[in-house]
Design an enzyme around this catalytic site. Sequence first.
Site, PDB file in Angstrom:
ATOM      1  N   SER A 133       0.821  -1.214   0.000  1.00 35.91           N
ATOM      2  CA  SER A 133       0.000   0.000   0.000  1.00 35.91           C
ATOM      3  C   SER A 133       0.850   1.258   0.000  1.00 35.91           C
ATOM      4  CB  SER A 133      -0.871  -0.022   1.261  1.00 35.91           C
ATOM      5  OG  SER A 133      -1.418   1.243   1.510  1.00 35.91           O
ATOM      6  N   GLU A 135       0.300   3.585   1.789  1.00 37.51           N
ATOM      7  CA  GLU A 135       0.409   3.999   3.200  1.00 37.51           C
ATOM      8  C   GLU A 135       1.794   3.724   3.771  1.00 37.51           C
ATOM      9  OE1 GLU A 135      -1.711   5.202   5.984  1.00 37.51           O
ATOM     10  OE2 GLU A 135      -2.649   6.163   4.273  1.00 37.51           O
ATOM     11  N   TYR A 157      -1.711   0.810  10.331  1.00 38.00           N
ATOM     12  CA  TYR A 157      -1.887   0.063   9.081  1.00 38.00           C
ATOM     13  C   TYR A 157      -0.636   0.186   8.199  1.00 38.00           C
ATOM     14  CZ  TYR A 157      -3.547  -0.976   4.365  1.00 38.00           C
ATOM     15  OH  TYR A 157      -3.673  -1.481   3.095  1.00 38.00           O
TER      16      TYR A 157
HETATM   17  C1  LIG Z   1      -3.907   2.897  -0.291  1.00 41.62           C
HETATM   18  C2  LIG Z   1      -4.816   2.816   0.888  1.00 41.62           C
HETATM   19  O1  LIG Z   1      -6.093   3.313   0.499  1.00 41.62           O
HETATM   20  C3  LIG Z   1      -7.116   3.223   1.481  1.00 41.62           C
HETATM   21  O2  LIG Z   1      -6.756   3.973   2.642  1.00 41.62           O
HETATM   22  P1  LIG Z   1      -7.162   5.499   2.864  1.00 41.62           P
HETATM   23  O3  LIG Z   1      -6.372   6.369   1.948  1.00 41.62           O
HETATM   24  O4  LIG Z   1      -7.064   5.792   4.299  1.00 41.62           O
HETATM   25  O5  LIG Z   1      -8.677   5.504   2.338  1.00 41.62           O
HETATM   26  P2  LIG Z   1     -10.010   6.076   2.956  1.00 41.62           P
HETATM   27  O6  LIG Z   1     -11.009   6.025   1.868  1.00 41.62           O
HETATM   28  O7  LIG Z   1     -10.378   5.418   4.232  1.00 41.62           O
HETATM   29  O8  LIG Z   1      -9.619   7.599   3.309  1.00 41.62           O
HETATM   30  C4  LIG Z   1      -9.145   8.488   2.324  1.00 41.62           C
HETATM   31  C5  LIG Z   1      -9.017   9.875   2.924  1.00 41.62           C
HETATM   32  O9  LIG Z   1     -10.323  10.366   3.233  1.00 41.62           O
HETATM   33  C6  LIG Z   1     -10.328  10.928   4.534  1.00 41.62           C
HETATM   34  N1  LIG Z   1     -11.696  10.904   5.075  1.00 41.62           N
HETATM   35  C7  LIG Z   1     -12.451  11.998   5.356  1.00 41.62           C
HETATM   36  N2  LIG Z   1     -13.631  11.636   5.871  1.00 41.62           N
HETATM   37  C8  LIG Z   1     -13.622  10.266   5.901  1.00 41.62           C
HETATM   38  C9  LIG Z   1     -14.597   9.333   6.338  1.00 41.62           C
HETATM   39  O10 LIG Z   1     -15.678   9.681   6.791  1.00 41.62           O
HETATM   40  N3  LIG Z   1     -14.258   8.003   6.220  1.00 41.62           N
HETATM   41  C10 LIG Z   1     -13.044   7.605   5.712  1.00 41.62           C
HETATM   42  N4  LIG Z   1     -12.775   6.285   5.586  1.00 41.62           N
HETATM   43  N5  LIG Z   1     -12.095   8.512   5.299  1.00 41.62           N
HETATM   44  C11 LIG Z   1     -12.397   9.805   5.409  1.00 41.62           C
HETATM   45  C12 LIG Z   1      -9.352  10.053   5.298  1.00 41.62           C
HETATM   46  O11 LIG Z   1      -8.943  10.686   6.502  1.00 41.62           O
HETATM   47  C13 LIG Z   1      -8.250   9.911   4.251  1.00 41.62           C
HETATM   48  O12 LIG Z   1      -7.426  11.024   4.272  1.00 41.62           O
HETATM   49  C14 LIG Z   1      -7.300   1.767   1.881  1.00 41.62           C
HETATM   50  O13 LIG Z   1      -7.683   1.016   0.771  1.00 41.62           O
HETATM   51  C15 LIG Z   1      -5.994   1.201   2.447  1.00 41.62           C
HETATM   52  O14 LIG Z   1      -6.186  -0.186   2.656  1.00 41.62           O
HETATM   53  C16 LIG Z   1      -4.878   1.467   1.506  1.00 41.62           C
HETATM   54  O15 LIG Z   1      -3.974   0.661   1.376  1.00 41.62           O
END
Ligand SMILES: C[C@H]1O[C@H](OP(=O)(O)OP(=O)(O)OC[C@H]2O[C@@H](n3cnc4c(=O)[nH]c(N)nc43)[C@H](O)[C@@H]2O)[C@@H](O)[C@@H](O)C1=O
Length: 344
Positions: A133, A135, A157
Amino acid sequence: MTSAPSAVITGITGQDGSYLTELLLEKGYTVHGLVRRSSTTQRTRLDHLFHNHEIYNKRLFLHYADLDDTTTIRRVFVRTEPDEVYHLAGQSHVGASFEIPETTCQFTAMGTLKLLEILRDLNKRPRLLHISSSEVFGRPDKAPQTEATPMRPVTPYGIAKAFATQMVSLYRESFGLFACNAICYNHESPRRGESFVTRKITRAAAAISLGQEDHVTLGSIDAQRDWGFAPDYVKAMWLMLQESEADDFILATGTVNRVEDFLAAAFDAVHLDWRDYVRQDQAFMRPSEVQRLVGDPSKAKRVLGWSAQTTLPELAARMVEHDLKVLRSQPEQVASTAKSNGKS
Ligand SMILES: C[C@H]1O[C@H](OP(=O)(O)OP(=O)(O)OC[C@H]2O[C@@H](n3cnc4c(=O)[nH]c(N)nc43)[C@H](O)[C@@H]2O)[C@@H](O)[C@@H](O)C1=O
């Protein structure tokens, strides 16, 4: 005559697992999926394949095996002798990893090491694809990131993924395993879980446009990500295992957008202005936020001939269209999912 190729997929019930299963079946593979006992009720992404009598239990098989149950996993490998293993399973929610760091490390980090140990001992070693990832880069010094960018993870993570990614490289270099890391940036689809920001937004945009909801509550909306379309990414995973040498690849679009841009694209698809419907709540903010990640996919393009094909507006529109269809056909079910969609 050579027999049809076979593959084991961990995490087969997830978004990527389901698209990869379809791709491999199309290519003539026999597919063995490892599933947790507890995922019994969460196989909707594969339902269409289970109902296909030409496929289920003929070329597609499921095996119960938790990632920490090494005896059972080893038995599946010994019995099925796969040519390829796609290791997609793990706790994949970054926000949740702050609440359950131990579980995240147990499955994402140690689960990968246990799998590597099993593969190392097999007489017939399959090729391994590990889904890593973006991340792992956390707060990188450089943008876009390449395969050579140092890992600086800042979430449980990301740290678990960095451990697993480095173990995969180590087992390739030290034990000669054909093991590759697909360092994937965010990749989305109508099959994305509803607690990830893109799907949360597209479902809300659809529900609001149908008058079923009146707002969506989010965390940080200025975070920047490189969002692609999941079916494009599983094609690259397969290509990686067809190469003559094992290697790591960045899988990304190379384009960065803010959560705000995704909001605009999703609400544009239903002709609404997102600013009228979005609230923010501390509950959805993370203790440590990865602000900006964007990948450089040029090595994947050069070596694999792969590039992401779907733009952000196309992706958002496709997801909204799907959510509108689901909402119109099962309004109660979707409304109740929205209510139970707690902290994410
Ligand atoms: C590459 C990577 O990609 C994914 O991880 P992620 O980037 O964290 O994805 P996400 O959709 O949870 O958040 C994206 C952004 O959006 C912001 N955000 C705002 N408001 C909400 C909210 O309400 N919910 C969530 N989930 N995020 C929010 C949050 O803070 C972040 O900045 C996974 O597939 C992971 O497995 C992986 O490997």
